[in-house]
Scaffold this motif. Structure first.
Motif, PDB file in Angstrom:
ATOM      1  N   CYS A   1      27.843  46.811  52.858  1.00  0.00           N
ATOM      2  CA  CYS A   1      27.375  45.076  52.670  1.00  0.00           C
ATOM      3  C   CYS A   1      26.838  45.101  51.962  1.00  0.00           C
ATOM      4  CB  CYS A   1      27.671  44.328  53.029  1.00  0.00           C
ATOM      5  SG  CYS A   1      28.529  43.255  52.752  1.00  0.00           S
ATOM      6  N   ILE A   2      26.422  45.803  51.230  1.00  0.00           N
ATOM      7  CA  ILE A   2      26.186  45.767  49.646  1.00  0.00           C
ATOM      8  C   ILE A   2      26.889  45.733  48.317  1.00  0.00           C
ATOM      9  CG2 ILE A   2      24.312  46.288  47.573  1.00  0.00           C
ATOM     10  CD1 ILE A   2      22.694  47.811  50.141  1.00  0.00           C
ATOM     11  N   ILE A   3      26.931  44.229  47.111  1.00  0.00           N
ATOM     12  CA  ILE A   3      28.603  44.271  46.226  1.00  0.00           C
ATOM     13  C   ILE A   3      27.233  44.729  44.725  1.00  0.00           C
ATOM     14  CG2 ILE A   3      29.187  42.495  44.560  1.00  0.00           C
ATOM     15  CD1 ILE A   3      29.367  40.664  46.784  1.00  0.00           C
ATOM     16  N   GLN A   4      28.165  45.977  44.620  1.00  0.00           N
ATOM     17  CA  GLN A   4      27.284  46.603  43.078  1.00  0.00           C
ATOM     18  C   GLN A   4      27.308  45.693  41.677  1.00  0.00           C
ATOM     19  OE1 GLN A   4      26.061  49.809  44.008  1.00  0.00           O
ATOM     20  NE2 GLN A   4      26.301  48.702  45.279  1.00  0.00           N
ATOM     21  N   LYS A   5      26.575  46.608  40.980  1.00  0.00           N
ATOM     22  CA  LYS A   5      25.663  45.417  40.230  1.00  0.00           C
ATOM     23  C   LYS A   5      27.018  45.561  38.930  1.00  0.00           C
ATOM     24  CE  LYS A   5      22.808  45.538  36.208  1.00  0.00           C
ATOM     25  NZ  LYS A   5      21.469  45.655  35.920  1.00  0.00           N
ATOM     26  N   GLY A   6      27.992  44.723  38.430  1.00  0.00           N
ATOM     27  CA  GLY A   6      29.024  45.023  37.018  1.00  0.00           C
ATOM     28  C   GLY A   6      29.849  44.192  37.010  1.00  0.00           C
ATOM     29  N   TYR A   7      30.793  44.313  36.548  1.00  0.00           N
ATOM     30  CA  TYR A   7      31.998  43.078  35.478  1.00  0.00           C
ATOM     31  C   TYR A   7      33.031  42.831  36.545  1.00  0.00           C
ATOM     32  CZ  TYR A   7      34.287  40.604  31.901  1.00  0.00           C
ATOM     33  OH  TYR A   7      35.041  39.511  30.918  1.00  0.00           O
ATOM     34  N   TYR A   8      33.322  41.912  36.843  1.00  0.00           N
ATOM     35  CA  TYR A   8      34.845  41.935  37.527  1.00  0.00           C
ATOM     36  C   TYR A   8      35.602  40.832  36.936  1.00  0.00           C
ATOM     37  CZ  TYR A   8      31.770  44.296  40.623  1.00  0.00           C
ATOM     38  OH  TYR A   8      30.777  45.704  41.867  1.00  0.00           O
ATOM     39  N   VAL A   9      36.864  40.819  37.026  1.00  0.00           N
ATOM     40  CA  VAL A   9      37.592  40.336  36.449  1.00  0.00           C
ATOM     41  C   VAL A   9      38.860  39.965  37.406  1.00  0.00           C
ATOM     42  CG1 VAL A   9      39.439  39.843  35.223  1.00  0.00           C
ATOM     43  CG2 VAL A   9      36.954  40.372  34.260  1.00  0.00           C
ATOM     44  N   PHE A  10      39.358  38.604  38.131  1.00  0.00           N
ATOM     45  CA  PHE A  10      40.386  38.604  39.118  1.00  0.00           C
ATOM     46  C   PHE A  10      40.810  36.985  38.881  1.00  0.00           C
ATOM     47  CE2 PHE A  10      36.045  38.219  40.986  1.00  0.00           C
ATOM     48  CZ  PHE A  10      35.791  37.114  41.855  1.00  0.00           C
ATOM     49  N   ALA A  11      41.621  37.144  39.256  1.00  0.00           N
ATOM     50  CA  ALA A  11      42.828  35.435  39.393  1.00  0.00           C
ATOM     51  C   ALA A  11      43.182  34.961  40.526  1.00  0.00           C
ATOM     52  CB  ALA A  11      43.402  35.518  38.055  1.00  0.00           C
ATOM     53  N   ALA A  12      43.734  33.568  40.667  1.00  0.00           N
ATOM     54  CA  ALA A  12      44.525  33.193  42.055  1.00  0.00           C
ATOM     55  C   ALA A  12      45.090  31.386  41.527  1.00  0.00           C
ATOM     56  CB  ALA A  12      42.722  33.481  42.986  1.00  0.00           C
ATOM     57  N   ASP A  13      46.064  32.057  42.527  1.00  0.00           N
ATOM     58  CA  ASP A  13      46.443  30.305  41.798  1.00  0.00           C
ATOM     59  C   ASP A  13      45.998  29.275  42.950  1.00  0.00           C
ATOM     60  OD1 ASP A  13      48.952  28.361  42.159  1.00  0.00           O
ATOM     61  OD2 ASP A  13      50.247  29.299  41.470  1.00  0.00           O
ATOM     62  N   ILE A  14      45.110  28.732  43.008  1.00  0.00           N
ATOM     63  CA  ILE A  14      44.418  28.264  44.039  1.00  0.00           C
ATOM     64  C   ILE A  14      45.624  26.894  44.408  1.00  0.00           C
ATOM     65  CG2 ILE A  14      42.525  26.461  43.900  1.00  0.00           C
ATOM     66  CD1 ILE A  14      41.881  29.133  43.817  1.00  0.00           C
ATOM     67  N   GLU A  15      46.089  26.593  44.075  1.00  0.00           N
ATOM     68  CA  GLU A  15      47.335  25.431  44.494  1.00  0.00           C
ATOM     69  C   GLU A  15      48.157  26.327  45.435  1.00  0.00           C
ATOM     70  OE1 GLU A  15      49.657  21.286  43.396  1.00  0.00           O
ATOM     71  OE2 GLU A  15      49.890  22.839  42.389  1.00  0.00           O
ATOM     72  N   ASN A  16      48.435  27.414  44.987  1.00  0.00           N
ATOM     73  CA  ASN A  16      49.390  28.045  45.862  1.00  0.00           C
ATOM     74  C   ASN A  16      49.193  28.940  47.397  1.00  0.00           C
ATOM     75  OD1 ASN A  16      51.974  29.332  47.000  1.00  0.00           O
ATOM     76  ND2 ASN A  16      51.532  31.356  45.987  1.00  0.00           N
ATOM     77  N   ILE A  17      47.312  29.150  47.239  1.00  0.00           N
ATOM     78  CA  ILE A  17      46.820  29.421  48.349  1.00  0.00           C
ATOM     79  C   ILE A  17      46.587  28.552  49.616  1.00  0.00           C
ATOM     80  CG2 ILE A  17      44.549  30.630  48.997  1.00  0.00           C
ATOM     81  CD1 ILE A  17      44.147  31.897  46.208  1.00  0.00           C
ATOM     82  N   ALA A  18      45.916  27.375  48.366  1.00  0.00           N
ATOM     83  CA  ALA A  18      45.550  26.409  49.690  1.00  0.00           C
ATOM     84  C   ALA A  18      46.804  25.761  50.243  1.00  0.00           C
ATOM     85  CB  ALA A  18      45.227  24.949  48.371  1.00  0.00           C
ATOM     86  N   GLN A  19      47.886  25.866  49.676  1.00  0.00           N
ATOM     87  CA  GLN A  19      49.340  25.125  50.242  1.00  0.00           C
ATOM     88  C   GLN A  19      49.976  26.494  51.189  1.00  0.00           C
ATOM     89  OE1 GLN A  19      50.812  21.739  48.968  1.00  0.00           O
ATOM     90  NE2 GLN A  19      51.737  22.496  50.591  1.00  0.00           N
ATOM     91  N   THR A  20      50.204  27.392  51.188  1.00  0.00           N
ATOM     92  CA  THR A  20      50.027  28.092  52.160  1.00  0.00           C
ATOM     93  C   THR A  20      48.959  27.913  53.118  1.00  0.00           C
ATOM     94  OG1 THR A  20      50.850  29.856  50.524  1.00  0.00           O
ATOM     95  CG2 THR A  20      49.935  30.336  52.740  1.00  0.00           C
ATOM     96  N   TYR A  21      48.100  28.321  53.124  1.00  0.00           N
ATOM     97  CA  TYR A  21      47.077  28.221  54.247  1.00  0.00           C
ATOM     98  C   TYR A  21      46.884  26.852  55.263  1.00  0.00           C
ATOM     99  CZ  TYR A  21      45.626  32.962  53.379  1.00  0.00           C
ATOM    100  OH  TYR A  21      46.579  34.440  53.393  1.00  0.00           O
ATOM    101  N   TYR A  22      47.265  26.032  54.044  1.00  0.00           N
ATOM    102  CA  TYR A  22      46.053  24.453  54.835  1.00  0.00           C
ATOM    103  C   TYR A  22      46.949  23.095  54.495  1.00  0.00           C
ATOM    104  CZ  TYR A  22      41.724  27.051  53.891  1.00  0.00           C
ATOM    105  OH  TYR A  22      40.645  27.723  55.074  1.00  0.00           O
ATOM    106  N   GLY A  23      48.160  23.008  53.363  1.00  0.00           N
ATOM    107  CA  GLY A  23      48.697  22.128  53.869  1.00  0.00           C
ATOM    108  C   GLY A  23      50.627  22.156  53.596  1.00  0.00           C
ATOM    109  N   GLY A  24      51.074  21.024  53.507  1.00  0.00           N
ATOM    110  CA  GLY A  24      52.648  20.663  53.627  1.00  0.00           C
ATOM    111  C   GLY A  24      52.643  20.637  55.303  1.00  0.00           C
ATOM    112  N   SER A  25      52.397  21.426  56.091  1.00  0.00           N
ATOM    113  CA  SER A  25      52.565  20.984  57.813  1.00  0.00           C
ATOM    114  C   SER A  25      51.725  19.233  58.040  1.00  0.00           C
ATOM    115  CB  SER A  25      52.308  22.102  58.562  1.00  0.00           C
ATOM    116  OG  SER A  25      53.471  22.479  57.463  1.00  0.00           O
TER     117      SER A  25
END
Length: 135
Positions: free
Chosen positions: A77-101
């Motif tokens: 569980c050691i995160i290796q030194k380096g350069y990382y790129v990623f993306a997420a649709d925050i509203e979609n994730i929040a809606q899927t897991y937390y919202g709407g109901s």
């Protein structure tokens, strides 16, 4: 972004928000990062609605796979030194897991990832969730 509890940063972050919901991340992790702790708080109008806290991020059933999907993580569980790129649709994730109901409105998510030496990340995200429309 927010200030983490440690004085030293072990990640240099760049965020870009597109269309008010799509968030892209770039991070340069400047050293190997072992033993991460996590604290995530979801609140609405200053009232805490959800809290997740762990002193051993990699022991968490759902968070370890998420961590491994974003970073190069060793079996110890050691995160290796380096350069990382990623993306997420925050509203979609929040809606899927937390919202709407049953959870909707103006929500704030604060997350802090750090260890005894440095802050990996401290983030503050606000989203508006709306009730699901009945069909």
């Amino acid at each position: 972004m927010c200030k983490g509890p440690k004085s030293k940063e072990c990640g240099i972050w760049k965020y870009d928000l597109l269309n008010e919901t799509y968030l892209s991340f770039e991070v340069n992790i400047t050293q190997n990062v072992p033993s991460l702790k996590v604290k995530i708080i979801m609140s609405s109008n200053g009232k805490v609605m959800f809290r997740l806290q762990s002193n051993k991020l990699c022991d968490h059933l759902y968070l370890r796979p998420l961590l491994e999907s974003f970073f190069n993580v060793t079996q110890d569980c050691i995160i290796q030194k380096g350069y990382y790129v990623f993306a997420a649709d925050i509203e979609n994730i929040a809606q899927t897991y937390y919202g709407g109901s049953f959870i909707y409105g103006n929500l704030t998510f604060k997350s802090v990832f750090n260890n005894n030496d440095c802050n990996l990340s401290c983030g503050l995200i606000s989203v508006n969730l709306y009730p699901k429309k009945s069909k």
